[in-house]
Design a protein around this motif. Structure first.
Motif, PDB file in Angstrom:
ATOM      1  N   PHE A 122       0.725  -1.175   0.127  1.00 50.26           N
ATOM      2  CA  PHE A 122      -0.133   0.271  -0.106  1.00 50.26           C
ATOM      3  C   PHE A 122       0.812   1.267  -0.149  1.00 50.26           C
ATOM      4  CE2 PHE A 122      -4.370  -1.071  -0.051  1.00 50.26           C
ATOM      5  CZ  PHE A 122      -4.297  -2.525   0.001  1.00 50.26           C
ATOM      6  N   GLY A 123       2.123   1.117  -0.292  1.00 56.46           N
ATOM      7  CA  GLY A 123       2.981   2.351  -0.617  1.00 56.46           C
ATOM      8  C   GLY A 123       2.765   2.883  -1.879  1.00 56.46           C
ATOM      9  N   ASP A 124       2.110   1.900  -2.754  1.00 58.04           N
ATOM     10  CA  ASP A 124       1.906   2.324  -3.994  1.00 58.04           C
ATOM     11  C   ASP A 124       0.574   2.978  -4.101  1.00 58.04           C
ATOM     12  OD1 ASP A 124       0.688   2.279  -6.654  1.00 58.04           O
ATOM     13  OD2 ASP A 124       1.256   0.156  -7.040  1.00 58.04           O
ATOM     14  N   ALA A 125       0.542   4.244  -4.275  1.00 55.80           N
ATOM     15  CA  ALA A 125      -0.769   4.809  -4.258  1.00 55.80           C
ATOM     16  C   ALA A 125      -1.762   4.522  -5.108  1.00 55.80           C
ATOM     17  CB  ALA A 125      -0.574   6.418  -4.434  1.00 55.80           C
ATOM     18  N   ALA A 126      -1.303   4.126  -6.231  1.00 56.22           N
ATOM     19  CA  ALA A 126      -2.282   3.785  -7.255  1.00 56.22           C
ATOM     20  C   ALA A 126      -3.170   2.522  -6.829  1.00 56.22           C
ATOM     21  CB  ALA A 126      -1.884   3.410  -8.628  1.00 56.22           C
TER      22      ALA A 126
END
Ligand code: GUN
Ligand code: ZN
Length: 446
Positions: A122-126
């Motif tokens: 969930f560090g990946d904003a998309a």
């Protein structure tokens, strides 16, 4: 049609200003059916009406009377549909949506095997935005209009959730999940970064539109005393925020907490010692409580959150709903997705009923419906604002079809009163039972 722009989110949504009248059976509450006589806590009308204006409920009562007093209102007639407050899920984890129903583990193994690897994404904003939107849409499809969610350690996961909720005009509670030990490197922050990130996020989101920020230490095994103290200080500086965490879910977890905090009187004390116990605190699970913990929760007006599908799915134990209600502890109801095995608050009520039966208590449908609406709203300190089918509340409304499947319909057909007609939907219903949902006076589906 005239639209009112909701303060803070002019770009994302607007509330209809047309007067709207919903007709159908109406079920609301004027008291607490857990602590008092349930018959006196219920407001039911077999031909009721709910008048909505400016995103709020402005009146409830007899449908025909409301219609003749407000001939200008646009009418939606649900016939035999049951109009209730939208369901309020008081504890869940939106980042676990993709791993719901993962097999074979109890709490600590389940976290390490399924949860932490998924939360690391969930560090990946998309990705966070996609799962946040998917989760909120699943919630709405199941008649849930408010979610109270843990996010991950990544600030982007918090932004994603609040942004997705704002786009749907939903009242939500959420916060960055803080962990600085006993978690993989990819999911660890520090005492300082947990404080700093949470402060930045709460300043950005708390009170923006319908957003409420909850300071969120995951649970005491994954926070050092320094981190708990930093978050306790942050709460003291921002006392109108909520605080959410987990408490006494499984016996091995409690033994671990005892090892990690040898000076603590009990699990609750690991929060109290660091300023993380208060009326605006939400303590998920709370199954294996000591008498001191129960007395302290009641004394302070703190809320515990019952997560029954999770408690059976992860094998945690049998929550003592009536014991806690009698001890004057505020209790909310929640899916705990994805430790919980369903997005449906109907299924969640069914599991609460089943756990009650295993403890020798048959919860009445009125008590179950109250828990899923008013009880959760009170736990969030939002009683009268959400989860309430009465004047002044936001028009977050769910309409139930009490004959949504052949199996339910054949049972409901022989019902002798509302409760006999409603109970099969509580026990056997799912998203097919959701006839319609209104969020802040706007219709979501028909
Ligand atoms: N305790 C700490 N974290 C969690 C979680 O994500 N789910 C559940 N059910 N319990 C927890
Ligand atoms: Zn949880």
């Amino acid at each position: 049609m005239i639209w009112a722009i909701y303060p803070g989110h002019a770009d994302t949504y607007a509330e209809p200003m047309t007067k709207t009248l919903l007709l159908g059976q109406t079920l609301g509450f004027c008291g607490n059916p857990l602590t008092g006589d349930w018959t006196e806590a219920v407001s039911y009308d077999s031909a009721g009406g709910v008048l909505i204006d400016g995103g709020r409920i402005v009146a409830t009562g007899n449908g025909a009377a409301l219609q003749s007093a407000h001939p200008d209102a646009v009418v939606t007639d649900y016939g035999a549909g049951l109009i209730t407050a939208g369901f309020v899920d008081a504890h869940m984890h939106y980042p676990q949506t993709g791993i719901i129903a993962s097999w074979g583990k109890q709490l600590i193994d389940w976290l390490n095997t399924y949860t932490f690897p998924e939360e690391s994404r969930f560090g990946d904003a998309a990705y966070a935005a996609e799962v946040a939107g998917r989760t909120l849409d699943l919630a709405l499809a199941h008649g849930t209009t408010t979610l109270t969610s843990f996010c991950t350690i990544h600030p982007a996961s918090v932004d994603a959730f609040f942004e997705a909720a704002a786009a749907r005009n939903m009242a939500v509670v959420a916060g960055k999940t803080c962990m600085d030990r006993n978690a993989p490197d990819s999911l660890r922050d520090t005492a300082k970064s947990a404080y700093d990130d949470s402060k930045t996020l709460l300043e950005k989101w708390h009170g923006s539109g319908r957003a409420t920020y909850a300071i969120t230490p995951r649970f005491s095994p994954t926070s050092t005393p320094d981190q708990l103290a930093a978050l306790g200080a942050l709460w003291a500086e921002n006392p109108d925020c909520l605080m959410q965490t987990h408490l006494s879910e499984q016996l091995p977890e409690i033994a671990w907490v005892q090892e990690l905090f040898p000076d603590a009187r009990d699990y609750l004390d690991t929060y109290e010692a660091f300023g993380l116990l208060g009326a605006r605190g939400l303590y998920g699970h709370a199954i294996h409580l000591e008498p001191r913990e129960i007395a302290r929760l009641a004394e302070l007006g703190a809320a515990v959150v019952h997560c029954p599908t999770s408690n059976t799915f992860i094998g945690s134990g049998l929550f003592d709903l009536m014991g806690l209600a009698k001890a004057s502890v505020s209790v909310g109801l929640a899916t705990d997705t994805g430790g919980g095995s369903s997005f449906s608050m109907l299924r969640t009520m069914a599991a609460a009923y089943e756990i009650g039966q295993l403890r020798g208590v048959a919860l009445h449908p009125a008590q179950l419906m109250w828990l899923a609406t008013e009880g959760s709203a009170e736990a969030l300190k939002m009683g009268g604002q959400i989860g309430h089918l009465g004047a002044g509340a936001m028009a977050d409304i769910t309409v139930l079809d009490l004959q949504s499947t052949p199996a339910i319909a054949q049972r409901a057909a022989r019902a002798t009163d509302l409760w006999d007609a409603l109970f099969p939907t509580i026990m056997m219903g799912d998203d097919r039972a959701i006839k319609d949902v209104w969020v802040a006076g706007a219709q979501r589906q028909a």
